[in-house]
Design an enzyme around this catalytic site. Structure first.
Site, short mmCIF file in Angstrom:
data_model
loop_
_atom_site.label_atom_id
_atom_site.label_comp_id
_atom_site.label_asym_id
_atom_site.label_seq_id
_atom_site.Cartn_x
_atom_site.Cartn_y
_atom_site.Cartn_z
N ARG A 57 45.08 40.24 35.09
CA ARG A 57 45.64 39.03 34.47
C ARG A 57 45.49 39.06 32.96
NH1 ARG A 57 42.03 35.47 38.36
NH2 ARG A 57 40.84 37.36 38.01
N SER B 14 40.47 32.07 41.70
CA SER B 14 39.81 31.43 42.85
C SER B 14 38.78 30.40 42.41
CB SER B 14 39.15 32.49 43.73
OG SER B 14 40.12 33.37 44.23
N HIS C 238 46.91 36.64 44.52
CA HIS C 238 46.59 37.78 45.39
C HIS C 238 47.81 38.15 46.24
CE1 HIS C 238 42.31 35.98 45.13
NE2 HIS C 238 42.31 37.06 44.39
N LYS D 134 26.43 36.96 45.06
CA LYS D 134 27.30 35.79 44.97
C LYS D 134 27.41 35.11 46.31
CE LYS D 134 31.70 36.51 43.28
NZ LYS D 134 32.80 36.96 42.42
P1 ADP Z 1 36.58 39.93 42.74
O1 ADP Z 1 35.42 39.00 43.06
O2 ADP Z 1 36.39 41.32 43.23
O3 ADP Z 1 37.08 39.88 41.31
P2 ADP Z 1 38.86 38.32 43.49
O4 ADP Z 1 39.10 37.80 44.85
O5 ADP Z 1 38.56 37.33 42.42
O6 ADP Z 1 37.73 39.39 43.67
O7 ADP Z 1 40.11 39.18 43.01
C1 ADP Z 1 40.56 40.32 43.69
C2 ADP Z 1 41.61 41.05 42.84
O8 ADP Z 1 42.74 40.20 42.66
C3 ADP Z 1 41.13 41.39 41.43
O9 ADP Z 1 41.71 42.63 41.06
C4 ADP Z 1 41.70 40.30 40.57
O10 ADP Z 1 41.90 40.71 39.24
C5 ADP Z 1 43.03 40.07 41.27
N1 ADP Z 1 43.57 38.73 41.02
C6 ADP Z 1 42.95 37.55 41.17
N2 ADP Z 1 43.77 36.52 40.85
C7 ADP Z 1 44.95 37.08 40.46
C8 ADP Z 1 46.20 36.56 39.96
N3 ADP Z 1 46.40 35.26 39.78
N4 ADP Z 1 47.17 37.45 39.66
C9 ADP Z 1 46.96 38.78 39.82
N5 ADP Z 1 45.82 39.33 40.27
C10 ADP Z 1 44.81 38.50 40.58
#
Ligand code: ADP
Length: 155
Positions: free
Chosen positions: A91, A129, A18, A42
């Site tokens: 990703r 995450s 992030h 969730k």
């Molecule tokens: P959500 O529950 O909305 O998917 P996340 O917190 O998992 O929220 O992710 C928020 C954003 O960050 C999403 O667009 C996700 O694809 C992106 N993201 C998560 N991990 C990575 C990573 N390692 N590299 C690039 N983008 C990421």
């Protein structure tokens, strides 16, 4: 007119992946609002307060980043915050399919809002995450995956 982007997510927790998306998007926008969306279906591992505190601490010296949370639809929050862009990270191809559905739906609801995607930096692709939560749960070394200096126990 200033370019405001919303970076919505669960950020449970906010990872190096992030952080990388934010750092690379900063030159593109005047303001990025990192907003924790409260997902009705969730539960979360870290409380909303802890997630907000960790992200706020990380960007405490960055005036172009604001940290907030919201309930309800992302497009409604965008309207309220004056954000014309939704920033997301990609990703994998499964991210793409998921993000495409959300972005096209959001665009249908509000044609003035553009979704903007940045591809992940290759070495950060495996960071997600869910895996980081498992590592924390089982006492593994999560510091490899969280932004430098961020330790959930401090918040
Ligand atoms: P959500 O529950 O909305 O998917 P996340 O917190 O998992 O929220 O992710 C928020 C954003 O960050 C999403 O667009 C996700 O694809 C992106 N993201 C998560 N991990 C990575 C990573 N390692 N590299 C690039 N983008 C990421």
């Amino acid at each position: 007119m200033s370019k405001i982007a919303l970076f919505p997510g669960s950020f449970d927790p906010f990872t190096k992946g992030h952080e990388n998306i934010i750092n690379r998007a900063l030159p593109l926008f005047d303001l990025i609002i990192i907003a924790i969306g409260r997902n009705s279906s969730k539960g979360s591992f870290f409380s909303l307060e802890k997630r907000l505190a960790m992200i706020r601490h990380l960007y405490r010296d960055e005036s172009k980043v604001k940290v907030d949370h919201f309930d309800g639809l992302t497009v409604d929050y965008c309207k309220k915050a004056g954000a014309k862009y939704i920033l997301r990270g990609l990703r994998t191809s499964s991210d793409f399919e998921y993000e495409r559905a959300i972005a096209q739906t959001n665009r249908k609801m509000d044609p003035e809002i553009e979704s903007v995607f940045l591809l992940t930096t290759p070495e950060l692709t495996p960071i997600n995450s869910t895996i980081v939560r498992e590592i924390i749960r089982h006492g593994g070394d999560y510091s490899l995956f969280l932004p430098d200096g961020i330790n959930p126990d401090d918040f």
